[in-house]
Design a protein around this motif. Sequence first.
Motif, PDB file in Angstrom:
ATOM      1  N   PRO A   7      50.442  37.761  44.992  1.00  0.00           N
ATOM      2  CA  PRO A   7      50.425  37.130  46.314  1.00  0.00           C
ATOM      3  C   PRO A   7      50.558  35.617  46.196  1.00  0.00           C
ATOM      4  CG  PRO A   7      48.619  38.701  46.094  1.00  0.00           C
ATOM      5  CD  PRO A   7      49.220  38.538  44.731  1.00  0.00           C
ATOM      6  N   ALA A   8      51.021  35.011  47.258  1.00  0.00           N
ATOM      7  CA  ALA A   8      51.164  33.552  47.259  1.00  0.00           C
ATOM      8  C   ALA A   8      49.817  32.895  47.013  1.00  0.00           C
ATOM      9  CB  ALA A   8      51.732  33.099  48.598  1.00  0.00           C
ATOM     10  N   ARG A   9      49.850  31.798  46.309  1.00  0.00           N
ATOM     11  CA  ARG A   9      48.607  31.081  46.019  1.00  0.00           C
ATOM     12  C   ARG A   9      47.939  30.643  47.318  1.00  0.00           C
ATOM     13  NH1 ARG A   9      49.198  26.801  41.202  1.00  0.00           N
ATOM     14  NH2 ARG A   9      46.938  26.939  41.455  1.00  0.00           N
ATOM     15  N   THR A  17      46.223  32.783  49.121  1.00  0.00           N
ATOM     16  CA  THR A  17      45.965  33.976  49.926  1.00  0.00           C
ATOM     17  C   THR A  17      44.531  34.433  49.682  1.00  0.00           C
ATOM     18  OG1 THR A  17      48.281  34.648  49.760  1.00  0.00           O
ATOM     19  CG2 THR A  17      46.685  36.328  50.427  1.00  0.00           C
ATOM     20  N   LYS A  32      41.364  36.755  49.424  1.00  0.00           N
ATOM     21  CA  LYS A  32      41.052  38.168  49.231  1.00  0.00           C
ATOM     22  C   LYS A  32      40.068  38.607  50.314  1.00  0.00           C
ATOM     23  CE  LYS A  32      41.680  38.028  44.213  1.00  0.00           C
ATOM     24  NZ  LYS A  32      41.040  38.258  42.889  1.00  0.00           N
ATOM     25  N   ASN A  33      40.147  39.883  50.663  1.00  0.00           N
ATOM     26  CA  ASN A  33      39.299  40.374  51.740  1.00  0.00           C
ATOM     27  C   ASN A  33      38.873  41.808  51.440  1.00  0.00           C
ATOM     28  OD1 ASN A  33      38.303  41.435  54.253  1.00  0.00           O
ATOM     29  ND2 ASN A  33      39.276  39.712  55.295  1.00  0.00           N
ATOM     30  N   GLY A  69      37.631  37.072  52.883  1.00  0.00           N
ATOM     31  CA  GLY A  69      38.427  36.093  53.600  1.00  0.00           C
ATOM     32  C   GLY A  69      37.848  34.702  53.461  1.00  0.00           C
ATOM     33  N   ASP A  70      38.148  33.861  54.392  1.00  0.00           N
ATOM     34  CA  ASP A  70      37.713  32.466  54.373  1.00  0.00           C
ATOM     35  C   ASP A  70      36.184  32.404  54.453  1.00  0.00           C
ATOM     36  OD1 ASP A  70      37.173  29.799  54.740  1.00  0.00           O
ATOM     37  OD2 ASP A  70      38.528  29.537  56.442  1.00  0.00           O
TER      38      ASP A  70
END
Length: 365
Positions: A90-92, A94, A96-97, A318-319
């Motif tokens: 995945p793009a840097r 991104t 994780k969730n 996530g964030d």
Amino acid sequence: MTAPHSFDRRRAIATLCIAAGALPTSAGAQNGSRRSRAERAPGIPYAERADAMRFADDMAARRGLPPDWVRAAMGQAMYLPGVPRLMLPPARGTAKNWRAYRSRFIDPVRIRAGARFWERNRATLARAQAEFGVPPEIIVGIVGVETIYGQNMGHFRVIDALATLTFDFPPQHPRAQARQAFFQDELEQFLSLSYRTGMDPLQPVGSYAGAMGMPQFMPSSWVKHAIDFDGDGRIDLWNSEADVIGSVAHYFKGHGWQPGLPTHYGVRLSPEAQMDALLAPDIQPSFSTDSFAAKGAVPLGDGLSHPGKFALIELQNGDPSVPGNEPVYVAGTENFYVITRYNWSSYYAMAVIELGREVVALVAR
């Protein structure tokens, strides 16, 4: 698969030479499934590639295989244009969730399918546990996460996927050289397995990475760990649920599964926990109970008496700056690490564990 009693090498070579017109390049025509863009895209046969033919000759010499058979097989392999991009991370940046990842695998359809698989194979699962020490819920979790108990075993011709990733692995991948070498070895293992067992190398279909059957074994795993658990004299990971169960259990035993050891415990982190140090080993168990606690991570319940080592497992949601998105932490044991030998991901391992638990709960109702 075990070899037939009589394997006619000349007939096999002739079959390979006409097989391009007789066999589909994916499983779509065999199982009615819709093919992906990568499978539908026009390919280029590796017979036209000098590097592929040099590989065929070199491999034949090193492994003692007939060069004409290897060249015929490799020459029928097709380049799959869409596969290399599927290997890119995945793009840097991104995030994780875990909640999103979990929802992909822990759902009513998969849980009900797991319960049916369990009921069909109750005796075989018990035999595998008795022989290899691996609990039924772990085996059931693996097969469910991998293919929904055989419902989605992949539609790429294995030889095409492995050839593409051997000769056309994306150079922009951060570990391109190592990954390309890995797939080259898997291609060699696949061709050797095919010749040794009399299996048509143009026939098997699997994932875009070349994984096969209900448990999605790579060729090297098939060679090392697949077993004939139903006693019919052959190994069939596409159709024999007994062979699948025995092979997955054998795989875990071969990677150090410890019977009776939990996969993880809850953990309490102190405000002063040394998170950088605790997370540095990633999923590799590295801390004794005392050293774990000294760094601010105290295992809960029976984890306090765990005689082995722990890894602090972090599952991001996530964030983390958003309220409610705090990561989940557990204390992973050596058996948690063993599950990640199947797929190097703590998220994967936890999905396997939790799917197995959900299936157990449904079966027990």
